[in-house]
Write a protein that holds these residues in place. Sequence first.
Motif, PDB file in Angstrom:
ATOM      1  N   GLY A 440       0.820  -1.203   0.000  1.00 54.13           N
ATOM      2  CA  GLY A 440       0.000   0.000   0.000  1.00 54.13           C
ATOM      3  C   GLY A 440       0.854   1.254   0.000  1.00 54.13           C
ATOM      4  O   GLY A 440       1.781   1.404  -0.801  1.00 54.13           O
ATOM      5  N   ALA A 470      -0.422  -9.265   4.083  1.00 53.67           N
ATOM      6  CA  ALA A 470      -1.136  -8.731   2.928  1.00 53.67           C
ATOM      7  C   ALA A 470      -0.180  -8.161   1.879  1.00 53.67           C
ATOM      8  O   ALA A 470      -0.624  -7.609   0.871  1.00 53.67           O
ATOM      9  N   ASP A 471       1.101  -8.298   2.149  1.00 48.51           N
ATOM     10  CA  ASP A 471       2.084  -7.724   1.228  1.00 48.51           C
ATOM     11  C   ASP A 471       2.358  -8.653   0.050  1.00 48.51           C
ATOM     12  O   ASP A 471       2.066  -9.861   0.101  1.00 48.51           O
ATOM     13  N   ARG A 472       2.939  -8.079  -0.979  1.00 46.53           N
ATOM     14  CA  ARG A 472       3.373  -8.859  -2.145  1.00 46.53           C
ATOM     15  C   ARG A 472       4.823  -8.496  -2.470  1.00 46.53           C
ATOM     16  O   ARG A 472       5.203  -7.325  -2.362  1.00 46.53           O
ATOM     17  N   PRO A 503      -4.626  -3.693  -7.961  1.00 46.47           N
ATOM     18  CA  PRO A 503      -5.625  -4.469  -7.212  1.00 46.47           C
ATOM     19  C   PRO A 503      -4.981  -5.630  -6.467  1.00 46.47           C
ATOM     20  O   PRO A 503      -3.848  -6.023  -6.769  1.00 46.47           O
ATOM     21  N   PRO A 504      -5.667  -6.198  -5.478  1.00 45.33           N
ATOM     22  CA  PRO A 504      -5.094  -7.295  -4.683  1.00 45.33           C
ATOM     23  C   PRO A 504      -4.764  -8.503  -5.546  1.00 45.33           C
ATOM     24  O   PRO A 504      -5.340  -8.725  -6.608  1.00 45.33           O
ATOM     25  N   GLY A 505      -3.838  -9.317  -5.027  1.00 43.23           N
ATOM     26  CA  GLY A 505      -3.470 -10.556  -5.705  1.00 43.23           C
ATOM     27  C   GLY A 505      -2.195 -10.428  -6.501  1.00 43.23           C
ATOM     28  O   GLY A 505      -1.839  -9.343  -6.979  1.00 43.23           O
ATOM     29  N   LEU A 509      -1.574  -7.918  -9.948  1.00 41.89           N
ATOM     30  CA  LEU A 509      -0.452  -6.990  -9.856  1.00 41.89           C
ATOM     31  C   LEU A 509       0.388  -7.032 -11.127  1.00 41.89           C
ATOM     32  O   LEU A 509       0.722  -5.992 -11.716  1.00 41.89           O
ATOM     33  N   GLN A 530       2.804 -13.689  -2.960  1.00 46.10           N
ATOM     34  CA  GLN A 530       2.079 -13.260  -1.768  1.00 46.10           C
ATOM     35  C   GLN A 530       1.926 -14.459  -0.846  1.00 46.10           C
ATOM     36  O   GLN A 530       1.469 -15.527  -1.266  1.00 46.10           O
ATOM     37  N   ASP A 532       0.217 -16.590   2.035  1.00 45.95           N
ATOM     38  CA  ASP A 532      -1.150 -16.653   2.544  1.00 45.95           C
ATOM     39  C   ASP A 532      -1.328 -17.758   3.566  1.00 45.95           C
ATOM     40  O   ASP A 532      -2.444 -18.026   4.007  1.00 45.95           O
TER      41      ASP A 532
END
Length: 549
Positions: A440, A470-472, A503-505, A509, A530, A532
Amino acid sequence: MNSTREANASTTVLVVDDLDANRYAMEAVLHRAGHRVLPASSAGDALVKLDTGLRAGTLPDAALVDVGLPDMSGFDLCRHIKSHPRISGIPVVHFSAAAVTSADRSRGLDAGAEAYLTVPVEPEEIQAVVRAAMRGARSRHDAEAQVDRLSRLAVGIAELHVAHTPQELVDLAAAGAAELTGGPAVAFAFGIDGMLYVGQPRRALRAPDNSARAAVALLLQRAMAGRTGVRGLLAPAPLWPPGFLQPEGPGGARLLLARERVDQPPVCIAQPAYSADDPEMALCVGQLASSLAVSADALRSYAEERRVALTLQRSFLPQRPPELPGAEMAVRYVPASTSAEIGGDFYIALSTPKGLLVGVGDVVGHSLDAATVMVELRHALRAYVADRPDPVDLLTRLDRMLQLYHPEATATVCLALIDPRTGRAEVANAGHIPPLVVAGDDTAFAAAAGPLLGLGLTHPSASAVTIGAADRLLMVTDGLIETRGTDLAVSMERLRLAAAHAPPGAGPLCDTLLDCFGKRDDDVALLALQLDGRGDGAGGSGFSRRVTP
């Protein structure tokens, strides 16, 4: 004498004199020498006749101008003629019975005249001076025409060397031939697939069909069977199918074929059969055809090398996703555009006893050699990981491998060893764009740097990075962001901002970044990961893969 008279029979001399008797006398002398005469009684009358001849394309070959005209001096008339680009090539000979001093003669020559006659003068001298003036004018015209022809040839040849595709090549060759000859022309060249490419700068009235292409292809191959160099050939209408040249005259075509080697297909530049048989022009078009053959060979060699390199690259991309429990990973690989050379970009993702090893790399250079070195690096990396997956140790061993087996090669590689339970990653970087932790507003590049592989320099310790739930983690090759004329730091900041708002994922990305930066002229590899399943390895594992041809 008769031969001189016959040679003069096609020439016209403009005689400008306000005295009828003098003009008639000059006309008689010139008529006896075989010239046609265009009389004018004043400078204004002469200018009208020159304008009429210019419009009709029937300008006189020389002008005999009296110095003492009533409306404008002969000197001024000469200056007017020489200042007009389209009639300045007409040689002017002054004559006068009054202005006979050396100063008068100098003034006439300074005004642009080719010669100056003082009257009275012998008829033979008048005839000789007119012949000499026209001979000099023809020589200058021929020299200027040759310079213009060679200039157009040089431009046409230079344009062939910038063609990126066979179709672009034949289009440029046809346009160059048409510009050179001033008439319709068609160019032919074979591609690596054996297809005959046709370049036509002027739209044919009847489009040739596939059978016409096949007939021309067979004709070209047979005409150059066992031959190299340039060959001129007249193809009569029964052998030359309609549609390739505008039907402005009798059928058939005048061909100039060329090729450099017997094992390569020929090229051809075709003109209508009715075009003038000009040996000097044919020599220039032959030079253009020879350059077309060289360029066509280069394009075929490039296409073959690119095909092999691309096949090699694709064959060594992972065909099955590795088992990476607790992580979602996406990779994207986009080969260079068809107008660029193949590079040595690659990505790797391996599961090791100490965690997940991911990385991207790029062999410096663009060629089949670069792609070959890329393959060796990937194989070596996979072998070294089985022994010890430490990122710094891996880079050191890859560096020694390049120095030993490919001393001329260098490469950039960035590796990250990730513990999926804790999110801790050890990053080692060898001259590559550092990984980007996408979080973010806190999105930032990892502080990891080091020297290129292949230089034998010591690599610094690994940098520690923590990847939040939640990071990538994003790793890319420079082909995604590098733009000529733009500072790399500016491009990296653009990448950071685009990734922060993606967007997420992992997959979205990568796709967002490819859309953001658009089509590139270099290979592009992206890897996004990411975590999980923090702590217990539970949760699904995902792997999104897309390779764009």
